[in-house]
Design an enzyme around this catalytic site. Structure first.
Site, PDB file in Angstrom:
ATOM      1  N   ASP A  66      69.965  36.764  41.314  1.00 24.14           N
ATOM      2  CA  ASP A  66      70.765  35.544  41.422  1.00 24.14           C
ATOM      3  C   ASP A  66      72.161  35.860  40.853  1.00 24.14           C
ATOM      4  O   ASP A  66      72.390  36.976  40.362  1.00 24.14           O
ATOM      5  CB  ASP A  66      70.047  34.350  40.765  1.00 24.14           C
ATOM      6  N   SER A  87      74.329  29.969  37.307  1.00 24.28           N
ATOM      7  CA  SER A  87      73.115  30.631  37.754  1.00 24.28           C
ATOM      8  C   SER A  87      72.981  30.555  39.277  1.00 24.28           C
ATOM      9  O   SER A  87      73.895  30.926  39.989  1.00 24.28           O
ATOM     10  CB  SER A  87      71.908  30.023  37.029  1.00 24.28           C
ATOM     11  N   ASP A 101      69.938  37.240  36.018  1.00 28.27           N
ATOM     12  CA  ASP A 101      68.772  37.184  35.124  1.00 28.27           C
ATOM     13  C   ASP A 101      67.476  37.177  35.938  1.00 28.27           C
ATOM     14  O   ASP A 101      66.477  37.714  35.510  1.00 28.27           O
ATOM     15  CB  ASP A 101      68.844  36.019  34.116  1.00 28.27           C
ATOM     16  N   ASP A 156      73.911  35.351  38.226  1.00 27.82           N
ATOM     17  CA  ASP A 156      74.115  35.839  36.858  1.00 27.82           C
ATOM     18  C   ASP A 156      73.088  36.913  36.497  1.00 27.82           C
ATOM     19  O   ASP A 156      73.012  37.338  35.338  1.00 27.82           O
ATOM     20  CB  ASP A 156      74.117  34.699  35.831  1.00 27.82           C
TER      21      ASP A 156
HETATM   22 MG    MG Z   1      70.212  32.812  36.681  1.00 33.69          MG
END
Ligand code: MG
Length: 449
Positions: A238, A96, A242, A240
């Site tokens: 960010d 993340s 999300d 990844d």
């Molecule tokens: Mg993330």
């Protein structure tokens, strides 16, 4: 340092802690817990991702799981694929927003979200025991690759938002995707929305041009670019993809708490229902839900808790104040792509600059602090706080949240260190600091006693 395990998965430093051996064992633990079946595996762009992904896959295959390798995908993309392919589970290789030396392994259930804490503990117990249910030569799992995640994700977002309405806005946007997993699908989504998009850091190399957490100090380049090109809005993800944060048309970072509030505003216009968010999220969400006469369901911190509450209360929208918008029609995890869709549609329908929409919501200041606290002091600290803030409303489902007319406080112990986090929010920084100061005084008085 060592491997850090939590409900959201494991993370560690590559080369020392999170080794290929450990990754094979985590894959084997998850495969043993699942007992076979189809498992989708994908990951963000970090250069160590391929190594970890293949090691995790080896463990899964050895346990008889049929692996579907998704390649480089966002966390919401991987979660969506669990549902699309009716898989028994999923694994995302990502750390993340953590610094580049880290990577991590995140497990997903057949619902596409993180296993509940009791189930996560079972997976970690299997890891600790090193007792895996390996299959014989004829019963190892099969391996296939599937590169349809990004297209399916874009399609799922476009089915939900009013694409024509967004196109009518002819938006000029800037995206900073931190060379992460959002670099692939997000520019395509902007094309579909007929936006004039300026792309920053949109090469899926995993080489982060700035610190990867999407917070103000890391996004000065985005703010400057929005001003420079005269954009209507700037978006940052960010690694990844999300989480989503936004910058207004003046190049002002408006704070990550607004992402969810604006998405909630857009969705509640046509779909009324309770909104779930965690106890550390701003009252901005309440300000929006009050306009529509719907309640807010507050949950313990952790994405899976929010998702479970959304399911239980049939929430049309929910998420976390850290820029995490969850629309369960796509999949019940934080999803920057659906966040972009809802916020662009809001801009189009309200036909006003973003700064004006933000100014129409109440202004809040949030303060985050940490203080040392021994675990055995917690109960007496909570009691003393409840006496001190006797007029407040208390929620003890995750630490202690105290709601007062002038603001709120959330005191939450860390799982890994002898500290508590103190989060406070009020209409200005002075008042928020006052609340946090009062909490710290109580803490010191009780701990010293
Ligand atoms: Mg993330």
């Amino acid at each position: 340092m060592a491997i850090i395990a939590s409900v959201s998965g494991v993370r560690g430093i590559i080369g020392t802690d999170l080794t290929p051996q450990a990754a094979v064992q985590f894959g084997s633990s998850f495969g043993t817990w699942l007992g076979g079946g189809k498992v989708v595996v994908g990951g963000d762009t970090r250069p160590s991702g391929q190594m970890l992904r293949q090691a995790v896959e080896a463990g899964l295959l050895a346990c008889g799981c049929d692996v579907v390798d998704l390649g480089i995908v966002s966390t919401p993309g991987a979660a969506l694929m669990v549902k699309e392919l009716a898989a028994r589970g999923g694994v995302v290789i990502t750390a993340s927003h953590n610094p580049p030396e880290y990577n991590g392994i995140k497990f997903l259930t057949d619902q596409g979200w993180a296993p509940p804490p009791a189930e996560a503990d079972k997976i970690f117990a299997i890891y600790a025991s090193k007792v895996f249910r390996y299959k014989d030569s004829l019963h190892c799992g099969g391996f296939t690759e599937d590169d349809s995640t990004h297209q399916r994700h874009i399609d799922a977002v476009m089915r939900i938002v009013d694409v024509d309405r967004i196109r009518s806005g002819r938006f000029r946007v800037v995206l900073d995707a931190i060379n992460g997993a959002g670099s692939i699908a997000t520019p395509v989504l902007f094309e579909k929305f007929q936006c004039d998009a300026t792309l920053m850091n949109c090469e899926p190399t995993g080489l982060f041009p700035h610190e990867p957490e999407p917070i103000e100090k890391n996004l000065q380049g985005l703010c400057a670019k929005v001003k420079e090109v005269g954009a209507d809005i700037g978006f940052a993800q960010d690694p990844d993809a999300d989480r989503l944060v936004i910058v207004d048309e003046n190049g002002r970072f408006i704070g990550e708490e607004y992402t969810l509030a604006l998405a909630v505003w857009q969705v509640l216009k046509t779909r009324r229902g309770p909104v779930a968010t965690n106890l550390s999220t701003s009252r901005l969400v309440d300000a929006v839900t009050q306009k529509f006469g719907v309640p807010v369901v507050r949950t313990p911190v952790g994405e899976a808790n929010v998702a479970a509450a959304m399911f239980a209360h049939k929430c049309p929208i929910g998420g976390e104040g850290n820029g995490g918008v969850i629309d369960p029609r796509v999949v019940a995890v934080r999803n920057s792509l659906i966040g972009i869709g809802h916020i662009l549609q809001l801009l189009a329908e309200e036909d006003a600059p973003l700064s004006k929409l933000v100014a129409s919501l109440p202004a809040y200041a949030m303060i985050k602090r940490k203080a040392p606290l021994r675990r055995e002091c917690l109960a007496s600290v909570y009691n003393a706080l409840k006496q001190h803030f006797a007029a407040g409303q208390f929620n003890e489902s995750d630490g202690l949240r105290i709601d007062l007319p002038q603001g709120w406080l959330h005191i939450r112990p860390s799982n890994t260190e002898p500290i508590v986090r103190i989060i406070s929010e009020a209409t200005d920084a002075g008042a928020a600091n006052c609340l946090a100061d009062a909490a710290e005084e109580v803490l010191q008085r009780v701990c010293a006693a």
